[in-house]
Design an enzyme around this catalytic site. Structure first.
Site, PDB file in Angstrom:
ATOM      1  N   GLU A  19       3.768 -19.299 -34.565  1.00  0.00           N
ATOM      2  CA  GLU A  19       3.527 -20.552 -35.396  1.00  0.00           C
ATOM      3  C   GLU A  19       3.021 -21.399 -34.651  1.00  0.00           C
ATOM      4  O   GLU A  19       3.386 -21.805 -33.466  1.00  0.00           O
ATOM      5  CB  GLU A  19       5.266 -21.159 -35.951  1.00  0.00           C
ATOM      6  CG  GLU A  19       4.909 -22.412 -36.709  1.00  0.00           C
ATOM      7  CD  GLU A  19       6.324 -22.949 -36.913  1.00  0.00           C
ATOM      8  OE1 GLU A  19       7.059 -22.327 -38.434  1.00  0.00           O
ATOM      9  OE2 GLU A  19       6.557 -24.370 -37.126  1.00  0.00           O
ATOM     10  N   HIS A  95       2.194 -22.277 -44.720  1.00  0.00           N
ATOM     11  CA  HIS A  95       3.823 -22.852 -45.055  1.00  0.00           C
ATOM     12  C   HIS A  95       2.966 -23.920 -46.297  1.00  0.00           C
ATOM     13  O   HIS A  95       2.158 -24.901 -46.441  1.00  0.00           O
ATOM     14  CB  HIS A  95       4.076 -23.604 -43.521  1.00  0.00           C
ATOM     15  CG  HIS A  95       4.357 -23.140 -43.290  1.00  0.00           C
ATOM     16  ND1 HIS A  95       5.516 -23.399 -42.213  1.00  0.00           N
ATOM     17  CD2 HIS A  95       4.862 -21.269 -42.671  1.00  0.00           C
ATOM     18  CE1 HIS A  95       5.701 -22.177 -41.066  1.00  0.00           C
ATOM     19  NE2 HIS A  95       5.339 -20.855 -41.389  1.00  0.00           N
ATOM     20  N   ARG A 125      11.153 -26.424 -48.782  1.00  0.00           N
ATOM     21  CA  ARG A 125      11.188 -27.464 -49.470  1.00  0.00           C
ATOM     22  C   ARG A 125      10.555 -28.492 -48.324  1.00  0.00           C
ATOM     23  O   ARG A 125       9.988 -29.463 -49.333  1.00  0.00           O
ATOM     24  CB  ARG A 125      13.105 -27.103 -49.277  1.00  0.00           C
ATOM     25  CG  ARG A 125      13.011 -28.816 -50.255  1.00  0.00           C
ATOM     26  CD  ARG A 125      14.439 -29.330 -49.812  1.00  0.00           C
ATOM     27  NE  ARG A 125      14.531 -29.869 -48.865  1.00  0.00           N
ATOM     28  CZ  ARG A 125      15.574 -30.869 -48.782  1.00  0.00           C
ATOM     29  NH1 ARG A 125      16.586 -30.378 -48.729  1.00  0.00           N
ATOM     30  NH2 ARG A 125      15.636 -31.564 -47.340  1.00  0.00           N
ATOM     31  N   GLY A 126      10.649 -28.399 -47.236  1.00  0.00           N
ATOM     32  CA  GLY A 126      10.379 -29.982 -46.785  1.00  0.00           C
ATOM     33  C   GLY A 126      11.472 -31.037 -46.765  1.00  0.00           C
ATOM     34  O   GLY A 126      12.397 -30.262 -47.067  1.00  0.00           O
ATOM     35  N   ASP A 127      11.438 -31.571 -45.924  1.00  0.00           N
ATOM     36  CA  ASP A 127      12.246 -32.647 -45.225  1.00  0.00           C
ATOM     37  C   ASP A 127      11.901 -33.944 -45.828  1.00  0.00           C
ATOM     38  O   ASP A 127      10.740 -33.940 -46.652  1.00  0.00           O
ATOM     39  CB  ASP A 127      12.509 -33.319 -43.880  1.00  0.00           C
ATOM     40  CG  ASP A 127      12.907 -31.794 -43.192  1.00  0.00           C
ATOM     41  OD1 ASP A 127      13.690 -31.380 -43.650  1.00  0.00           O
ATOM     42  OD2 ASP A 127      12.470 -31.766 -41.957  1.00  0.00           O
ATOM     43  N   GLN A 211      15.829 -20.672 -38.563  1.00  0.00           N
ATOM     44  CA  GLN A 211      15.489 -21.657 -37.539  1.00  0.00           C
ATOM     45  C   GLN A 211      15.918 -21.388 -36.189  1.00  0.00           C
ATOM     46  O   GLN A 211      17.075 -20.039 -36.617  1.00  0.00           O
ATOM     47  CB  GLN A 211      16.700 -22.981 -37.916  1.00  0.00           C
ATOM     48  CG  GLN A 211      16.876 -24.279 -37.044  1.00  0.00           C
ATOM     49  CD  GLN A 211      15.433 -24.659 -37.754  1.00  0.00           C
ATOM     50  OE1 GLN A 211      14.541 -25.283 -36.465  1.00  0.00           O
ATOM     51  NE2 GLN A 211      15.210 -25.910 -38.137  1.00  0.00           N
ATOM     52  N   LYS A 306       1.524 -25.912 -27.925  1.00  0.00           N
ATOM     53  CA  LYS A 306       0.917 -25.671 -26.738  1.00  0.00           C
ATOM     54  C   LYS A 306       2.042 -24.192 -26.362  1.00  0.00           C
ATOM     55  O   LYS A 306       2.831 -23.645 -26.805  1.00  0.00           O
ATOM     56  CB  LYS A 306       2.495 -26.378 -26.176  1.00  0.00           C
ATOM     57  CG  LYS A 306       2.014 -28.138 -25.602  1.00  0.00           C
ATOM     58  CD  LYS A 306       1.038 -28.191 -24.693  1.00  0.00           C
ATOM     59  CE  LYS A 306       0.697 -29.409 -24.525  1.00  0.00           C
ATOM     60  NZ  LYS A 306      -1.397 -29.505 -25.503  1.00  0.00           N
TER      61      LYS A 306
END
Ligand code: FAD
Length: 318
Positions: A19, A95, A125-127, A211, A306
């Protein structure tokens, strides 16, 4: 090609993917390419590109007052997906978030993806925004990832938001969703969170990406519990190598995940962050080896912009 097809075609061979995050607004994309280039050696069938939601920033008006503006710090997810797909001939997974987007805006993003030949999307959903205690959906936006999965599925059936026209060219997105081996931070229990995950899969999600976790047992138990709950889609482990000493506090605090005692002890003995990176890489290598032996469909790495540590890990595994 769809992620599920990549997994099927691999015939139980574990795949490598990662990712990336878009550059900060106004920065050059070349830095991103410089980080992707070395990882292409390991032939990732797909690369995920994160989306950031909008945030408040405070601008100095010069008269001692601050102006509050909404901005998206790392825009360009779909454009980057298209650029990478074209440059490296690899599938890309944008995403797509509930937070910060109305359903109409989401539909436009999905229509763009469809025209660009992007076949996979990750529905999230997102935070909450930094000034909010709890997540609040945007005006006319989706509330939970499950609602977003439903919107994408509707589009796959040619059902657009304003059913004025009958769509004759339907999308066929393969949909990924997030799973939490140590439960989502807002969920009252792992079992409730699994029920929510099942709802996302029942709504049409084709695969799950987890996660980060640092103890493989958590992933193995999660996969078992998910199977028992009737979740029968691939569950891809997300792996993040620990990189700086501050992660010891930051990762458990932000993601509500546990770090194993052995890892904490090793990191605490490190004198510099270079030493920490080495410990983090070695830990991720051992995690990856065990996950590979257990037959994980894909090892998916969080690069956080990175690639040198991911390259070291992949060199030992693939
Ligand atoms: P949901 O599945 O909607 O769940 C959120 C919470 O609500 C959970 O606690 C769940 O149990 C609960 N819930 C679900 N449905 C209901 C219901 N009907 N009633 C009550 N409670 C319910 N964030 C970004 O901003 N950009 C990214 O690119 C990004 N990429 C990610 C990639 C991965 C692989 C992962 C694991 C996370 C990513 N995130 C990203 C973070 C993610 O947005 C947050 O973890 C977010 O808080 C939850 O997203 P979700 O899609 O899991 O939400």
């Amino acid at each position: 090609m769809k992620i599920t097809e990549h997994i099927k075609n691999a015939n139980r061979k574990t795949l490598f993917s990662f990712e990336i995050i878009p550059p900060k607004k106004g920065n050059n994309i070349q830095d991103l390419y410089n980080n992707i280039d070395p990882l292409m050696e390991f032939k990732p069938p797909f690369i995920d590109v994160t989306t950031s939601r909008e945030e408040y920033v405070y601008l100095d008006k010069g008269n001692g007052l601050l102006d509050r503006k909404i901005t998206r710090m790392r825009p360009g997810t779909v454009g980057i997906c298209a650029a990478i797909k074209h440059k490296y001939d690899v599938d890309t997974v944008p995403h797509v978030l509930c937070g910060g987007f109305s359903k109409e805006e989401t539909e436009y993003v999905l229509v763009d993806c469809h025209y660009l030949g992007i076949e996979n999307v990750m529905a999230l959903r997102g935070d909450a925004m930094s000034h909010q205690k709890y997540f609040e959906p945007s005006k006319n936006g989706n509330h939970y990832a499950k609602d977003l999965v439903e919107q994408i599925q509707n589009l796959n059936c040619g059902k657009y938001l304003h059913d004025v026209i009958e769509a004759n060219h339907k999308s066929d997105f393969c949909i990924g969703v997030a799973g939490y081996p140590e439960k989502h931070l807002e969920a009252p229990s792992l079992q409730t969170d699994l029920k929510r995950l099942k709802e996302k899969v029942d709504a049409g999600a084709d695969y799950v990406v987890t996660q980060m976790f640092f103890d493989n047992q958590k992933y193995f138990q999660f996969v078992e519990a998910a199977k028992k709950a009737g979740i029968n889609v691939p569950i891809i482990p997300g792996i993040k190598p620990l990189a700086v000493k501050r992660h010891l506090q930051l990762l458990p605090q932000v993601f509500k995940i546990d770090l194993p005692e052995d890892l904490i002890n090793e990191v605490e003995l490190c004198k510099t962050n270079k030493d920490v990176r080495e410990v983090g890489v070695e830990w991720a290598i051992q995690q990856s080896k065990e996950l590979l032996e257990a037959g994980a469909p894909v090892l998916h790495y969080y690069s956080m912009g990175k690639s040198d540590n991911i390259h070291k890990i992949a060199s030992s595994i693939f």
